[in-house]
Design an enzyme around this catalytic site. Structure first.
Site, mmCIF file in Angstrom:
data_model
loop_
_atom_site.group_PDB
_atom_site.id
_atom_site.type_symbol
_atom_site.label_atom_id
_atom_site.label_comp_id
_atom_site.label_asym_id
_atom_site.label_seq_id
_atom_site.Cartn_x
_atom_site.Cartn_y
_atom_site.Cartn_z
ATOM 1 N N TYR A 135 1.057 -1.409 -0.176
ATOM 2 C CA TYR A 135 0.022 0.041 0.459
ATOM 3 C C TYR A 135 1.039 1.332 -0.147
ATOM 4 C CZ TYR A 135 -4.059 -2.186 0.732
ATOM 5 O OH TYR A 135 -5.685 -3.213 0.773
ATOM 6 N N LYS A 186 4.762 -14.808 1.493
ATOM 7 C CA LYS A 186 4.223 -15.891 -0.433
ATOM 8 C C LYS A 186 5.821 -15.757 -1.179
ATOM 9 C CE LYS A 186 2.573 -17.097 -3.985
ATOM 10 N NZ LYS A 186 1.235 -18.081 -3.673
ATOM 11 N N ASP A 219 -2.121 -18.133 0.188
ATOM 12 C CA ASP A 219 -2.798 -18.826 -1.113
ATOM 13 C C ASP A 219 -3.204 -19.725 0.549
ATOM 14 O OD1 ASP A 219 -0.619 -20.060 -1.315
ATOM 15 O OD2 ASP A 219 -0.431 -20.618 -3.446
ATOM 16 N N ASP A 243 -5.746 -7.592 4.350
ATOM 17 C CA ASP A 243 -7.217 -6.880 3.688
ATOM 18 C C ASP A 243 -7.724 -7.827 3.091
ATOM 19 O OD1 ASP A 243 -9.008 -5.183 2.728
ATOM 20 O OD2 ASP A 243 -8.187 -5.250 0.413
ATOM 21 N N ASP A 247 -12.170 -9.965 4.785
ATOM 22 C CA ASP A 247 -13.206 -10.166 4.282
ATOM 23 C C ASP A 247 -13.342 -11.267 3.908
ATOM 24 O OD1 ASP A 247 -13.570 -7.524 3.149
ATOM 25 O OD2 ASP A 247 -13.890 -7.571 2.455
HETATM 26 C C1 IPM Z 1 -10.003 -1.955 4.878
HETATM 27 C C2 IPM Z 1 -10.381 -1.652 3.060
HETATM 28 C C3 IPM Z 1 -9.168 -1.129 2.464
HETATM 29 C C4 IPM Z 1 -8.489 -1.175 2.644
HETATM 30 C C5 IPM Z 1 -10.152 0.038 1.231
HETATM 31 C C6 IPM Z 1 -11.322 0.945 1.125
HETATM 32 C C7 IPM Z 1 -8.322 1.344 0.945
HETATM 33 O O1 IPM Z 1 -10.460 -2.471 2.490
HETATM 34 O O2 IPM Z 1 -10.076 -1.304 6.070
HETATM 35 O O3 IPM Z 1 -9.750 -3.189 4.857
HETATM 36 O O4 IPM Z 1 -7.671 -1.765 1.896
HETATM 37 O O5 IPM Z 1 -7.155 -1.185 3.884
HETATM 38 MN MN MN Z 2 -10.710 -4.219 2.811
#
Ligand code: IPM
Ligand code: MN
Ligand code: NAD
Length: 361
Positions: A135, A186, A219, A243, A247
């Site tokens: 990032y 990785k 992975d 990240d 999710d």
């Molecule tokens: C998160 C979000 C952010 C990230 C995005 C919106 C930049 O997806 O906080 O998980 O990738 O950090």
């Molecule tokens: Mn995210």
């Protein structure tokens, strides 16, 4: 009485729905301490008016607060790489909030989509590197718009940055009953950055003989979260890897609307810590009042814990868990029909039923 100054950044889309719900709950538990809120309407609407996501001196304005509570940033009318980099990433990087802590747990009464797994099986906490890695924002585009165009996106992994996040994860693992740490690498393909990651991990392993460490390729780790979630306790990963994995963690919890996070610098106060749901502004459901406020309320609880108010933080979590366990009031992402406000009102009812214990004297 101690007063904590909280900066509210509801942001865009469902951020405007879930933050009021979290604030209502915070107010209900503020008894032995006080909270003062100041709202900053920075986000995509502000961008359309001013051409920036937040004022030039935005970080200066936030600096004096004890904590920041953020909803979500992002709207289809503003490119995501502008809206997120100018606001959320600017706060994380600008205040050097290098730990992004993200619990993945099953709340009572909610079934994980892995039907055979229960709350005992899914109790992970992710330690996400938050200030460098994939990032860092370095790179460029060459021969833009031509058929020969080249885009370069650099990753930056510093020994200091890798060591401090891994060390935080080891310390966290050491404090938890299972004392297990999984690292996401990785290094089979990323032969510089992830090899450095592995080397720093290898050196730290010797300092923490009480922590059981496994280093998985990211992975395979994603697959393991589904096949053997009970084998995972603390998971440490780079900015991008964590990240994505978190999710997936939200999905394992049953909805992205449940995943909460805390961004902070445990070593020194480089700026106020930031608390937020993991999810985004959800344009597909925004404005209908049906977003799940659990992640925002949970993030508010993490904020109180971090501020040194564990009693009030625990009351919020207990309130949340009572409502999920009863199962009567649920937002549509969890198969219910309730609105954001109805869910928050139910949490408030629970909190009112269980007033804070009288202060010890
Ligand atoms: C998160 C979000 C952010 C990230 C995005 C919106 C930049 O997806 O906080 O998980 O990738 O950090
Ligand atoms: Mn995210
Ligand atoms: P998203 O998290 O906004 O939505 C993904 C899916 O999950 C959608 O179907 C949405 O309806 C659902 N969802 C998310 N939160 C929910 C909640 N609380 N209750 C019920 N359902 C919920 O991800 P996206 O669609 O990829 O991104 C939308 C925008 O948000 C983009 O602009 C993106 O860049 C931004 N974003 C911001 C943040 C942040 O500010 N922290 C985080 C992620 C994405």
């Amino acid at each position: 009485m101690r007063t904590y100054r909280i900066a509210l950044l509801p942001g865009d889309g469902i951020g405007q729905e879930v933050i009021p719900a979290a604030v209502e709950v915070l107010k209900a538990v503020a008894q032995e301490f006080a909270l003062s809120f100041q709202t900053f309407e920075w986000g995509c609407e502000y961008y359309r008016r001013t051409g920036t996501m937040m004022p030039e001196d935005g970080l200066e304005r936030l600096k004096g607060f004890d904590a920041i509570l953020l909803g979500a940033i992002g709207h289809p009318t503003v490119p995501d790489h502008i809206s997120l980099r100018q606001l959320l990433l600017r706060i994380r990087f600008g205040f050097d909030l290098y730990v992004n802590l993200r619990p993945v747990e099953i709340l009572p009464g909610l079934a994980s989509p892995l039907r055979t797994k229960s709350a005992e099986d899914i109790r992970m906490i992710f330690v996400r590197e938050n200030t460098e890695g994939e990032y860092c924002g370095l790179g460029g585009r060459f021969k833009a718009g031509t058929p020969d165009e080249v885009a370069i996106q650099q990753s930056v992994f510093t020994r200091k940055g890798v060591e401090r996040i891994l060390r935080y994860a080891f310390e966290l693992a050491r404090r938890r009953p299972r004392k297990r740490l999984a690292s996401a690498t990785k290094s089979n393909a990323l032969n510089y950055t992830m090899v450095l990651w592995d080397e720093v991990l290898g050196a730290l392993v010797r300092e923490y003989p009480d922590v059981a460490v496994a280093n998985y390729h990211v992975d395979a780790l994603a697959a393991r979260m589904i096949t053997h979630p009970e084998s995972l306790d603390v998971v440490v990963a780079s900015n991008l890897f964590a990240d994505i994995l978190t999710d997936l963690g939200g999905a394992l919890q049953g909805s992205l609307g449940l995943a909460a996070s805390a961004n902070f610098n445990p070593a020194h106060r480089s700026g106020p810590p930031l608390f937020e749901p993991v999810h985004g502004s959800a344009p597909d459901i925004a404005g209908r009042g049906i977003s799940n406020p659990i992640a925002a309320i949970w993030a508010a609880s993490m904020m109180l814990e971090h501020l040194g108010e564990p009693g009030a933080a625990a009351r919020i979590l207990t309130g949340l868990k009572t409502v999920t366990a009863e199962g009567r009031v649920r937002t549509p992402d969890l198969g219910g029909k309730s609105t954001t406000e109805e869910f928050a009102a139910e949490v408030m009812t629970q909190l009112a039923r269980r007033p804070a214990p009288p202060p010890a004297s």
